[in-house]
Design an enzyme around this catalytic site. Structure first.
Site, PDB file in Angstrom:
ATOM      1  N   CYS A 237      13.682  60.573  55.554  1.00 14.44           N
ATOM      2  CA  CYS A 237      13.260  61.702  54.716  1.00 14.44           C
ATOM      3  C   CYS A 237      14.118  62.940  54.923  1.00 14.44           C
ATOM      4  CB  CYS A 237      11.790  62.004  54.938  1.00 14.44           C
ATOM      5  SG  CYS A 237      11.406  62.706  56.558  1.00 14.44           S
TER       6      CYS A 237
ATOM      7  N   CYS B 231       8.192  59.986  64.484  1.00 13.44           N
ATOM      8  CA  CYS B 231       7.315  60.880  63.711  1.00 13.44           C
ATOM      9  C   CYS B 231       5.855  60.486  63.908  1.00 13.44           C
ATOM     10  CB  CYS B 231       7.698  60.831  62.233  1.00 13.44           C
ATOM     11  SG  CYS B 231       6.694  61.882  61.177  1.00 13.44           S
TER      12      CYS B 231
END
Lengths: 374, 377
Positions: free
Chosen positions: B199, B101
């Site tokens: 997440c 990410c």
């Protein structure tokens, strides 16, 4: 909100009686509420008794869709576990507002409803042939937007109602984006239900309304003190009184206002066509609400364009932002067959906008679009 | 400077943003919507746009008096992080999605857009420091407080990305102080709990989540000699170093627990063995990057007899692992690291971050490992 609406609200909010109480103070509050509802009802051509005041347009839409679905499937047998629903199908389009889409989704997930999406064409207009072919006696209701909130397309209401009537199916219209821009005559429309919201017409947030013809069965969402036929909960005298003033103002002389908005809109659209040749105007070119201009540009990154416009002092949107503020690929554009690579920009014009503002937007827009296009 | 603050809705990024505002920068807040369920309906899609986090971020931006936007990077995130995560597990490797990410979204897609829109830098709430070398090149260093140091997950940043990154929390001694500062500033997220899970796996059960996304077949659990010890429901849901959930009925000879040594997707076998069999003497990978000047420019390499440049360093293979002294060399496009003591439980797919003192020199994805016991044998 207009000063007259704020004045109405502050005047009413000073009253101390509960509008459902029997004492004189209560009666005064009640009158305020009734007067507000009368005006809202008048603004949509409905009998006041048929109008249920809700806490939002979303609640009105929920009440219409869930209430009609339950009402039409509402026998003890049909609601028992495993029992077949007599009218399980809901007809709608994929270009609806989330207030309707997610309500229907919930009915599908939790209550055994079946959703059938009626096709919309590339202008966002409902396909009447498709609607007719999908109608039947197992349809609980038809629900659609009168005016599409994203692309501004106005649906052929009387044709939809006529087709549904032939199969004795009730029609609900979400008229949140219609009130104040297109005349509404609920009583003569043949509609079963119609939802509006005060905040879209310069009224206070927190007041919505559902007009509901008494000929159809409907089950309320909220139970309690039975303050209204279809909704329990204390009556908001100040909010409804102010909303009434706003509705009255919004629906006085619609043609003149619409003409002024359309002129502004056309000035913007013409300017965009001249300066941004790749821009495509979306929605129906004639049957559209006057204050809406919606374009897409191939390869436009809407998020960047919106940021740059905001920096330059111009507020626009890409579609309808969800609560978290995300501008995601528009389901409305997808339903119309528009590719995700087409970046949308939606401009909503109000009467307070000026030609000078349009011109100043047109001055910066081509540069912004070029900078945000990849 | 014109700064874009990436605000997750947590306390760290809120305080980092506040400090950037205090420093006199022109700051705009942005929340990245990463995990949105695509499709027509919103209800039921828990991940929608992590509404609560976005609202917390919005509130913090409001309190700081800065403009705030939510930008949808969910499509890029799905492709670069989530799909990569699934593909790596499907290939029997153990990826680090947070690094992916940072590499592809926060300091790539977001930073690119920020630069496009006229911003000079992106601010995040990571605990790390950026300094400048004598020649003006940026350097990435561990945070002053090692307990909170997050330089490992930033190891993927390139020189150019570092030039446009700011980490205002880098010199903060502890998280407690950050929370106290948030409280003092009236930020409502002052006592919001830290997030730990991946997440995009809200339920926290990676194995179940993967099982829904990777076609799995039952197969054998074997010892290093190929002897069948048990069966599994899908090799791809195992991770090297894993001890629990093996379900082997046969106890080991001395009754000690067994660990996953290798996930063989080609034969659908999970190889298990003793703890010492996990010891790794060498790790290597071809996908590498340098954060700032490379080892040669940095002047830390020594030519070896076999013609390669070698340098002493420390290697760290997990976000919270201890760094291990090692020697590293670039062997014809492959970074090879030999730790002074064996590393325990290394899985391919993991990222090895190379440090020299507090400085992050660079990183590589581990493609290949050499077992310490195999070397001994």
């Amino acid at each position: 909100m207009h000063d007259a609406v704020i004045a109405a609200w502050t005047h009413a909010v000073h009253l101390r009686g509960n509008a459902s109480a029997t004492h004189r103070d209560g009666q005064k509050s009640r009158l305020m509420w009734e007067e507000g509802r009368d005006k809202i009802a008048a603004s949509i051509g409905a009998v006041p008794f048929d109008v249920t005041i809700t806490g939002s347009g979303t609640e009105a839409i929920n009440l219409a869709i869930k209430g009609l679905f339950w009402g039409r499937n509402g026998t003890t047998t049909s609601r028992a576990m495993g029992a077949r629903l007599p009218r399980p199908r809901i007809l709608t389009t994929e270009a609806e507002h989330h207030a309707a889409l997610d309500t229907i989704h919930w009915l599908v997930e939790s209550e055994g409803a079946i959703v059938d999406f009626v096709r919309v064409d590339d202008t966002g207009t409902i396909d009447l042939n498709d609607l007719q072919s999908k109608l039947g006696d197992d349809v609980a209701l038809v629900t659609t937007l009168w005016t599409n909130n994203e692309v501004g397309t106005i649906q052929p209401v009387s044709e939809i109602v006529a087709l549904a009537e032939a199969e004795s199916v009730p029609v609900h219209l979400d008229a949140v984006a219609t009130l104040g821009y297109t005349p509404i005559d609920f009583a003569r429309s043949g509609l079963a239900a119609l939802s509006v919201s005060a905040h879209k017409i310069g009224g206070p947030v927190g007041v919505g309304a559902l007009a509901m013809a008494r000929s159809w069965p409907i089950v309320p969402l909220i139970h309690g003190g039975s303050q209204q036929r279809l909704r329990s909960g204390s009556l908001d005298a100040a909010g409804v009184f102010a909303a009434g003033i706003a509705a009255e103002r919004a629906t006085s002389d619609i043609p003149a206002k619409a003409a002024r908005l359309a002129a502004l809109r056309d000035r913007l659209v013409t300017g965009i066509r001249e300066t941004i040749p790749k821009a495509v105007v979306r929605g129906h070119l004639e049957n559209r609400t006057p204050g809406n201009a919606h374009i897409t540009v191939p390869g436009l990154d809407s998020v960047s364009a919106l940021f740059l416009m905001d920096e330059a002092g111009h507020a626009a949107s890409a579609g309808s932002a969800c609560q978290a503020g995300v501008q995601s690929p528009s389901h409305v554009l997808r339903a119309m067959g528009v590719a995700d690579s087409e970046g949308p920009l939606r401009f909503t014009l109000g009467l307070e906008n000026s030609e000078a503002e349009i011109d100043s937007l047109l001055e910066v827009l081509p540069t912004i679009v070029a900078r945000a296009t990849h | 400077m014109k700064i874009l603050a990436a605000m997750s809705g947590g306390v760290d990024s809120a305080v980092a943003t506040a400090r950037a505002v205090d420093a006199g920068h022109d700051v705009t807040g942005v929340h990245l919507a990463l995990s949105r369920m695509p499709g027509l309906f919103r209800s039921g899609s828990r991940g929608c746009c992590t509404v609560e986090d976005s609202l917390d971020a919005r509130r913090a931006a409001g309190l700081l008096g800065i403009p705030f936007y939510v930008w949808d990077f969910s499509a890029q995130f799905t492709e670069a992080v989530v799909d990569d995560f699934i593909a790596e597990y499907a290939a029997g490797r153990t990826p680090n999605p947070c690094m992916r990410c940072n590499e592809r979204i926060k300091f790539a897609a977001l930073l690119d857009r920020a630069i496009d829109l006229g911003f000079d830098a992106v601010v995040t709430g990571h605990y790390a420091n950026v300094t400048t070398a004598a020649d003006g090149t940026p350097e990435l260093h561990r945070a002053s407080a090692w307990a909170k140091d997050q330089s490992y997950v930033l190891g993927v940043l390139t020189t150019e990305q570092l030039r446009h990154s700011m980490f205002p929390l880098g010199d903060t001694p502890s998280k407690t102080l950050v929370r106290e500062e948030a409280e003092r500033r009236g930020l409502t997220v002052a006592h919001k709990p830290d997030s730990h899970d991946i997440c995009f796996i809200p339920e926290g059960d990676t194995r179940d989540w993967l099982a829904d996304r990777i076609p799995m077949e039952s197969g054998d659990i074997v010892d290093p000699n190929g002897k069948v010890l048990g069966h599994h429901d899908g090799a791809q849901s195992f991770t090297v170093g894993q001890r629990k959930g093996l379900g082997i009925g046969v106890p080991s000879a001395d009754g000690r627990p067994r660990f996953v040594l290798e996930v063989k997707t080609a034969t659908n076998e999970v190889v298990v063995g003793m703890k010492e069999d996990l010891d790794i003497a060498e790790i290597a990978g071809e996908r590498f990057s340098w954060a700032g000047n490379d080892p040669i420019t940095s002047g830390i390499t020594v030519a070896t007899d076999d013609g390669f440049d070698e340098f002493t360093c420390e290697v760290q293979i997990r976000a919270h692992a201890d760094p291990v002294p090692a020697r590293a060399r670039n062997r014809g496009g492959e970074i090879v690291v030999t730790p002074d003591v064996p590393l325990n439980g290394v899985a391919t797919g993991q990222t090895a971050v190379i440090y020299v003192g507090t400085r992050v020199l660079g990183q590589f994805t581990i493609d290949r490992t050499v077992s310490a016991t195999a070397l001994v044998n």
